[in-house]
Design a protein around this motif. Structure first.
Motif, PDB file in Angstrom:
ATOM      1  N   ALA A 245       0.838  -1.216   0.000  1.00  0.00           N
ATOM      2  CA  ALA A 245       0.000   0.000   0.000  1.00  0.00           C
ATOM      3  C   ALA A 245       0.868   1.259   0.000  1.00  0.00           C
ATOM      4  O   ALA A 245       0.589   2.221  -0.714  1.00  0.00           O
ATOM      5  CB  ALA A 245      -0.934  -0.005   1.211  1.00  0.00           C
ATOM      6  N   ILE A 246       1.947   1.234   0.787  1.00  0.00           N
ATOM      7  CA  ILE A 246       2.846   2.398   0.851  1.00  0.00           C
ATOM      8  C   ILE A 246       3.510   2.620  -0.506  1.00  0.00           C
ATOM      9  O   ILE A 246       3.569   3.749  -1.013  1.00  0.00           O
ATOM     10  CB  ILE A 246       3.902   2.212   1.971  1.00  0.00           C
ATOM     11  N   VAL A 247       3.987   1.535  -1.101  1.00  0.00           N
ATOM     12  CA  VAL A 247       4.625   1.638  -2.420  1.00  0.00           C
ATOM     13  C   VAL A 247       3.614   2.165  -3.439  1.00  0.00           C
ATOM     14  O   VAL A 247       3.922   3.063  -4.230  1.00  0.00           O
ATOM     15  CB  VAL A 247       5.204   0.276  -2.862  1.00  0.00           C
ATOM     16  N   ALA A 248       2.395   1.617  -3.378  1.00  0.00           N
ATOM     17  CA  ALA A 248       1.358   2.037  -4.327  1.00  0.00           C
ATOM     18  C   ALA A 248       1.059   3.528  -4.157  1.00  0.00           C
ATOM     19  O   ALA A 248       0.923   4.267  -5.132  1.00  0.00           O
ATOM     20  CB  ALA A 248       0.089   1.220  -4.126  1.00  0.00           C
ATOM     21  N   PHE A 249       1.013   3.983  -2.907  1.00  0.00           N
ATOM     22  CA  PHE A 249       0.784   5.400  -2.629  1.00  0.00           C
ATOM     23  C   PHE A 249       1.873   6.249  -3.289  1.00  0.00           C
ATOM     24  O   PHE A 249       1.587   7.244  -3.955  1.00  0.00           O
ATOM     25  CB  PHE A 249       0.762   5.635  -1.114  1.00  0.00           C
ATOM     26  N   GLY A 250       3.125   5.819  -3.093  1.00  0.00           N
ATOM     27  CA  GLY A 250       4.252   6.561  -3.673  1.00  0.00           C
ATOM     28  C   GLY A 250       4.175   6.619  -5.185  1.00  0.00           C
ATOM     29  O   GLY A 250       4.380   7.671  -5.789  1.00  0.00           O
ATOM     30  N   VAL A 251       3.836   5.486  -5.786  1.00  0.00           N
ATOM     31  CA  VAL A 251       3.778   5.417  -7.251  1.00  0.00           C
ATOM     32  C   VAL A 251       2.638   6.291  -7.773  1.00  0.00           C
ATOM     33  O   VAL A 251       2.801   7.017  -8.758  1.00  0.00           O
ATOM     34  CB  VAL A 251       3.634   3.949  -7.728  1.00  0.00           C
ATOM     35  N   ILE A 252       1.493   6.233  -7.079  1.00  0.00           N
ATOM     36  CA  ILE A 252       0.334   7.039  -7.517  1.00  0.00           C
ATOM     37  C   ILE A 252       0.661   8.535  -7.409  1.00  0.00           C
ATOM     38  O   ILE A 252       0.404   9.310  -8.319  1.00  0.00           O
ATOM     39  CB  ILE A 252      -0.934   6.677  -6.695  1.00  0.00           C
ATOM     40  N   ARG A 253       1.311   8.914  -6.300  1.00  0.00           N
ATOM     41  CA  ARG A 253       1.662  10.323  -6.128  1.00  0.00           C
ATOM     42  C   ARG A 253       2.649  10.766  -7.216  1.00  0.00           C
ATOM     43  O   ARG A 253       2.531  11.835  -7.798  1.00  0.00           O
ATOM     44  CB  ARG A 253       2.281  10.541  -4.732  1.00  0.00           C
ATOM     45  N   TYR A 254       3.632   9.890  -7.473  1.00  0.00           N
ATOM     46  CA  TYR A 254       4.648  10.176  -8.491  1.00  0.00           C
ATOM     47  C   TYR A 254       3.991  10.334  -9.869  1.00  0.00           C
ATOM     48  O   TYR A 254       4.251  11.297 -10.593  1.00  0.00           O
ATOM     49  CB  TYR A 254       5.662   9.038  -8.503  1.00  0.00           C
ATOM     50  N   CYS A 255       3.112   9.386 -10.195  1.00  0.00           N
ATOM     51  CA  CYS A 255       2.455   9.439 -11.501  1.00  0.00           C
ATOM     52  C   CYS A 255       1.525  10.646 -11.585  1.00  0.00           C
ATOM     53  O   CYS A 255       1.389  11.253 -12.644  1.00  0.00           O
ATOM     54  CB  CYS A 255       1.680   8.151 -11.771  1.00  0.00           C
ATOM     55  N   GLY A 256       0.929  11.015 -10.456  1.00  0.00           N
ATOM     56  CA  GLY A 256       0.048  12.169 -10.411  1.00  0.00           C
ATOM     57  C   GLY A 256       0.784  13.478 -10.614  1.00  0.00           C
ATOM     58  O   GLY A 256       0.184  14.497 -10.959  1.00  0.00           O
ATOM     59  N   SER A 257       2.086  13.478 -10.393  1.00  0.00           N
ATOM     60  CA  SER A 257       2.852  14.715 -10.554  1.00  0.00           C
ATOM     61  C   SER A 257       3.463  14.835 -11.952  1.00  0.00           C
ATOM     62  O   SER A 257       4.316  15.664 -12.197  1.00  0.00           O
ATOM     63  CB  SER A 257       3.950  14.809  -9.481  1.00  0.00           C
ATOM     64  N   GLN A 258       2.999  13.990 -12.864  1.00  0.00           N
ATOM     65  CA  GLN A 258       3.503  14.051 -14.243  1.00  0.00           C
ATOM     66  C   GLN A 258       2.986  15.312 -14.929  1.00  0.00           C
ATOM     67  O   GLN A 258       1.811  15.637 -14.815  1.00  0.00           O
ATOM     68  CB  GLN A 258       2.988  12.838 -15.044  1.00  0.00           C
ATOM     69  N   GLU A 259       3.872  16.000 -15.595  1.00  0.00           N
ATOM     70  CA  GLU A 259       3.444  17.135 -16.402  1.00  0.00           C
ATOM     71  C   GLU A 259       4.324  17.257 -17.623  1.00  0.00           C
ATOM     72  O   GLU A 259       5.450  16.766 -17.638  1.00  0.00           O
ATOM     73  CB  GLU A 259       3.455  18.427 -15.573  1.00  0.00           C
ATOM     74  N   GLU A 260       3.786  17.933 -18.659  1.00  0.00           N
ATOM     75  CA  GLU A 260       4.588  18.090 -19.870  1.00  0.00           C
ATOM     76  C   GLU A 260       5.434  19.339 -19.752  1.00  0.00           C
ATOM     77  O   GLU A 260       4.933  20.417 -19.432  1.00  0.00           O
ATOM     78  CB  GLU A 260       3.682  18.173 -21.098  1.00  0.00           C
ATOM     79  N   ASN A 261       6.724  19.185 -19.979  1.00  0.00           N
ATOM     80  CA  ASN A 261       7.618  20.340 -19.992  1.00  0.00           C
ATOM     81  C   ASN A 261       7.340  21.130 -21.274  1.00  0.00           C
ATOM     82  O   ASN A 261       7.521  20.602 -22.370  1.00  0.00           O
ATOM     83  CB  ASN A 261       9.072  19.851 -19.951  1.00  0.00           C
ATOM     84  N   PRO A 262       6.858  22.388 -21.146  1.00  0.00           N
ATOM     85  CA  PRO A 262       6.467  23.129 -22.350  1.00  0.00           C
ATOM     86  C   PRO A 262       7.651  23.472 -23.257  1.00  0.00           C
ATOM     87  O   PRO A 262       7.453  23.822 -24.417  1.00  0.00           O
ATOM     88  CB  PRO A 262       5.829  24.405 -21.788  1.00  0.00           C
ATOM     89  N   TYR A 263       8.870  23.377 -22.740  1.00  0.00           N
ATOM     90  CA  TYR A 263      10.046  23.787 -23.525  1.00  0.00           C
ATOM     91  C   TYR A 263      10.726  22.616 -24.218  1.00  0.00           C
ATOM     92  O   TYR A 263      11.424  22.792 -25.197  1.00  0.00           O
ATOM     93  CB  TYR A 263      11.032  24.537 -22.624  1.00  0.00           C
ATOM     94  N   THR A 264      10.528  21.401 -23.676  1.00  0.00           N
ATOM     95  CA  THR A 264      11.131  20.233 -24.299  1.00  0.00           C
ATOM     96  C   THR A 264      10.075  19.307 -24.879  1.00  0.00           C
ATOM     97  O   THR A 264      10.400  18.422 -25.665  1.00  0.00           O
ATOM     98  CB  THR A 264      11.956  19.422 -23.281  1.00  0.00           C
ATOM     99  N   GLY A 265       8.810  19.480 -24.442  1.00  0.00           N
ATOM    100  CA  GLY A 265       7.734  18.616 -24.903  1.00  0.00           C
ATOM    101  C   GLY A 265       7.721  17.252 -24.229  1.00  0.00           C
ATOM    102  O   GLY A 265       6.890  16.409 -24.533  1.00  0.00           O
ATOM    103  N   ARG A 266       8.662  17.047 -23.302  1.00  0.00           N
ATOM    104  CA  ARG A 266       8.764  15.736 -22.648  1.00  0.00           C
ATOM    105  C   ARG A 266       7.927  15.724 -21.367  1.00  0.00           C
ATOM    106  O   ARG A 266       7.913  16.693 -20.616  1.00  0.00           O
ATOM    107  CB  ARG A 266      10.230  15.440 -22.307  1.00  0.00           C
TER     108      ARG A 266
END
Ligand SMILES: [Zn+2]
Length: 254
Positions: free
Chosen positions: A15-36
């Motif tokens: 559950a702790i690992v899953a929490f970490g992964v979900i939080r990490y994936c939730g913080s994904q954003e596209e870098n507007p300058y590199t497109g990555r």
């Protein structure tokens, strides 16, 4: 009962690992300058603040700023030319370039938010302004690519995964191996992305990107047996890196 306790621990660990992964994936954003797309947990303001806070500490660790203002002026001029002619100008970052006195450590590096450094030991080995532009362009690439902020998000994930591993024992092993693999892969990616952006910025600012390959050779010669500096701690082997630089030259030189 003993088995039940173990199962509970395992469940908590997962559950702790899953929490970490979900939080990490939730913080994904596209870098507007590199497109990555990348996981980032800091705002650009926080990146700038961290850079400004740590710049004097980094300078102190390398013998302070180099006393000759003429050389500093030259570095400022090349840095400004790179920023003014590229997408770096559109970012919220405040770029500052610092020549450090350190006569022994051949290195250059960037803090998040735009603080960029080159040691005198590296500077004195350069034979052209284009080579200097290659180094500064690569470091601007780390800033625009938000590599430090990305690493911070990754280490938060790694910490959470490690906690999960301690709690859950068995399941954690697999998770922590997974975390390590992600970190290594990204270390390599940072350098290649910065080389790629460095080539792009050099071309846009009117510098010869061939000079970045010369820089790779200078670094290779300088490293003989010494501590490996940031610039090539990069893990991709230099020849592979040179191939990628050539590919970037073909890509951006249309
Ligand atoms: Zn680098």
């Amino acid at each position: 009962m003993k088995l039940g306790g173990r199962a509970l621990k395992l469940f908590l660990g997962v559950a702790i690992v899953a929490f970490g992964v979900i939080r990490y994936c939730g913080s994904q954003e596209e870098n507007p300058y590199t497109g990555r797309t990348q996981a980032i947990s800091l705002s650009t303001e926080e990146e700038i603040a961290i850079g400004l806070q740590n710049a004097p500490i980094m300078a102190e660790q390398h013998g302070g700023l180099y006393p000759d203002q003429r050389l500093q002026d030259q570095i400022d001029a090349v840095g400004k030319k790179l920023v003014d002619n590229t997408i770096a100008q559109e970012t919220p970052y405040q770029y500052e370039f610092h020549l450090l006195s350190d006569p022994n450590t051949v290195n250059a590096f960037a803090l998040p938010g735009g603080q960029i450094f080159i040691t005198y030991a590296l500077y004195k080995r350069l034979s052209s302004e284009d080579q200097l532009a290659g180094i500064l362009g690569h470091e601007i690439g780390h800033v625009v690519g938000r590599h430090s902020a990305e690493r911070i998000a990754q280490s938060e994930l790694a910490n959470t995964v490690a906690t999960g591993a301690q709690v859950g024992a068995d399941a954690g092993m697999l998770a922590s191996q997974l975390g390590q693999t992600i970190l290594l892969k990204n270390g390599r990616g940072d350098e290649l992305e910065s080389d790629d952006l460095g080539v792009k910025f050099m071309i846009e600012a009117g510098y010869d990107p061939e000079a970045l390959i010369e820089v790779m050779q200078i670094l290779k010669e300088a490293s003989g047996g010494q501590r490996v500096p940031e610039f090539q701690s990069s893990h991709p082997d230099p020849d592979n890196r040179i191939d990628k630089i050539r590919a970037a030259m073909d890509k951006y030189r249309t």
